[in-house]
Design an enzyme around this catalytic site. Structure first.
Site, PDB file in Angstrom:
ATOM      1  N   ASN A 159       0.833  -1.193   0.000  1.00  0.00           N
ATOM      2  CA  ASN A 159       0.000   0.000   0.000  1.00  0.00           C
ATOM      3  C   ASN A 159       0.876   1.254   0.000  1.00  0.00           C
ATOM      4  O   ASN A 159       1.740   1.419   0.867  1.00  0.00           O
ATOM      5  CB  ASN A 159      -0.885   0.016   1.254  1.00  0.00           C
ATOM      6  CG  ASN A 159      -1.784   1.231   1.293  1.00  0.00           C
ATOM      7  OD1 ASN A 159      -2.736   1.333   0.528  1.00  0.00           O
ATOM      8  ND2 ASN A 159      -1.479   2.195   2.160  1.00  0.00           N
ATOM      9  N   GLU A 160       0.662   2.097  -0.976  1.00  0.00           N
ATOM     10  CA  GLU A 160       1.379   3.377  -1.070  1.00  0.00           C
ATOM     11  C   GLU A 160       2.891   3.190  -0.948  1.00  0.00           C
ATOM     12  O   GLU A 160       3.539   3.734  -0.049  1.00  0.00           O
ATOM     13  CB  GLU A 160       0.845   4.368  -0.036  1.00  0.00           C
ATOM     14  CG  GLU A 160      -0.621   4.692  -0.279  1.00  0.00           C
ATOM     15  CD  GLU A 160      -1.179   5.810   0.579  1.00  0.00           C
ATOM     16  OE1 GLU A 160      -0.574   6.132   1.611  1.00  0.00           O
ATOM     17  OE2 GLU A 160      -2.220   6.376   0.200  1.00  0.00           O
TER      18      GLU A 160
HETATM   19  C1  BGC Z   1      -3.495   5.434   3.880  1.00  0.00           C
HETATM   20  C2  BGC Z   1      -4.491   5.153   4.976  1.00  0.00           C
HETATM   21  C3  BGC Z   1      -4.830   6.445   5.716  1.00  0.00           C
HETATM   22  C4  BGC Z   1      -5.453   7.395   4.712  1.00  0.00           C
HETATM   23  C5  BGC Z   1      -5.992   8.692   5.287  1.00  0.00           C
HETATM   24  C6  BGC Z   1      -3.751   6.709   3.119  1.00  0.00           C
HETATM   25  O1  BGC Z   1      -2.526   7.332   2.934  1.00  0.00           O
HETATM   26  O2  BGC Z   1      -3.382   4.319   3.016  1.00  0.00           O
HETATM   27  O3  BGC Z   1      -3.964   4.172   5.823  1.00  0.00           O
HETATM   28  O4  BGC Z   1      -5.653   6.232   6.808  1.00  0.00           O
HETATM   29  O5  BGC Z   1      -4.500   7.697   3.729  1.00  0.00           O
HETATM   30  O6  BGC Z   1      -4.986   9.524   5.762  1.00  0.00           O
END
Ligand code: BGC
Length: 426
Positions: A159-160
């Site tokens: 993720n990201e």
């Molecule tokens: C992330 C989440 C986070 C959301 C809101 C995203 O960068 O994957 O885990 O809660 O942003 O900030």
């Protein structure tokens, strides 16, 4: 005349969560340790979170009842492999039951293999600064796919994967503006790192939880980890689509800011989009919350009077259209919007945000861009990392004393859009 855009059959409508933010008691993870330092950088610890670990059956049924046909959630590596090379069958069985619950409720499960947190032992062994981690992540991915892959609709590896690079750029900007002085904030941060290094039993320069693995070398480790995981997934289940997700602001240039915007965008987005294309990924996951404006000197502050979210960045739902277009063009891959949403205490603001964001999705699709799904962040108000439980992104609120769920208006609205699989255009 008002008419509607009909989404293609099989378009995935869902919400997204991450294990550490919703499950509760992820005590074998690096995140849990960081939350419990004397010099913690977290507002509060995650604790029981919203106890999704035990309540997933009811939660998944509720999401299906609202009208969604998909659910994106993460498998927690720190639970699956609590000690190096010790894999827990009971935990794998737990996630299997979650995937089955999705199918019983006609939700296509999108499974994320890593969402920020990692096993503690991994950090002791070099964390995201070590190519060994890439190999280990590949092994873990292969195992998860062998055990669970036949139930997965799609897989997001990391993720990201670009967010530590974002952290590096932010830190560099901070240093440019403030210099390397020892103001209170900086020294607290350093004390937190020193304490964490002691607790993980690594020298401070080797302290590499995901979010602190910010160097160019670490970026190579992460991209390599993605590749190894994608290969391992494909070896087990060639038909299940696999991709990475990226944190993507809509990076806009004001007059004269084009060059510097492009430089930043190269570091923050292009390197990753190119890697996804060159690596033969099946899709790119776009995660968008806001825009960034660049002038000749670099990043500009949010314009005075512009609406801001709880996170302090601009409330700008149109950003999504820009990032989908950019990600699709640059990567040449189909797009899933794997996260999009707003931190706000006003649900009317959330509803308005989704309305505009979805107009952007429709505009992209009418132009022929291959968008295959849309996931709202998030299903529940949950543990917003360093900000604790104060920031609320959910379409469902949770009373954390009783763990009672309450669907917000935006949740009913989005579920209805999902059910109808169409959206008005004028
Ligand atoms: C992330 C989440 C986070 C959301 C809101 C995203 O960068 O994957 O885990 O809660 O942003 O900030």
């Amino acid at each position: 005349m008002n008419t509607v855009y009909k989404f293609p059959d099989g378009f995935l409508w869902g919400t997204a969560t991450a294990a550490h933010q919703v499950e509760g008691n992820n005590y074998n993870s690096d995140g849990w340790l960081m939350e419990h330092l004397t010099h913690s950088l977290y507002l509060e610890p995650s604790g029981d979170a919203v106890d999704h670990y035990h309540r997933y059956q009811d939660d998944i049924r509720l999401l299906a009842e609202l009208g969604f046909n998909s659910y994106r959630f993460s498998i927690e590596w720190a639970r699956v492999e609590p000690e190096r090379e010790f894999f827990s069958q009971a935990i794998l069985d737990h996630y299997k039951r979650m995937l089955e619950a999705c199918h019983q409720n006609q939700l296509v499960p999108m499974m994320t293999l890593h969402h920020f947190t990692s096993p503690r032992w991994l950090i002791h062994e070099g964390g995201w600064g070590s190519f060994e981690t890439a190999a280990r992540f590949g092994e873990y991915a292969g195992l998860v796919m062998r055990e669970l892959g036949d139930l997965a609709g799609a897989v997001c590896t990391i993720n990201e994967v670009n967010i530590p690079t974002m952290a590096r750029m932010l830190w560099m900007r901070h240093m440019d503006e403030e210099g390397d002085n020892d103001e209170d904030g900086d020294s607290f941060y350093r004390m937190a790192l020193a304490e964490a290094a002691t607790r993980f039993r690594v020298p401070i320069e080797k302290l590499k939880p995901f979010m602190l693995a910010t160097s160019e070398h670490d970026r190579e480790v992460m991209l390599n980890a993605h590749q190894q995981a994608a290969l391992a997934c494909k070896a087990e289940h060639p038909d299940v689509p696999v991709g990475m997700t990226l944190a993507m602001a809509d990076m806009q240039a004001e007059p004269g800011g084009e060059l510097i915007r492009d430089e930043y965008r190269h570091e923050l987005q292009d390197i990753f989009l190119d890697a996804a294309r060159e690596g033969g990924d099946d899709f790119i996951g776009v995660q968008t919350y806001t825009r960034e404006r660049y002038g000749p000197e670099g990043l500009l502050p949010v314009r005075e009077g512009a609406p801001v979210t709880q996170m302090g960045y601009e409330n700008y739902p149109k950003a999504l259209e820009g990032t989908i277009r950019y990600a699709a063009a640059k990567s040449g891959l189909p797009v899933y919007v794997t996260e999009n949403g707003i931190g706000t205490s006003l649900d009317s603001e959330r509803l308005a945000y989704y309305r505009t964001a979805l107009q952007g999705v429709v505009a992209c699709m009418r132009d022929g861009i291959d968008v295959r799904g849309y996931y709202a962040w998030s299903a529940f108000d949950n543990f917003e990392w360093n900000s604790g439980y104060e920031k609320t992104f959910g379409i469902i609120s949770v009373d954390r004393e009783t763990q009672k769920r309450k669907v917000k208006t935006s949740g009913f609205w989005l579920g209805d859009v999902a059910k109808a699989n169409q959206y008005p255009i004028d």
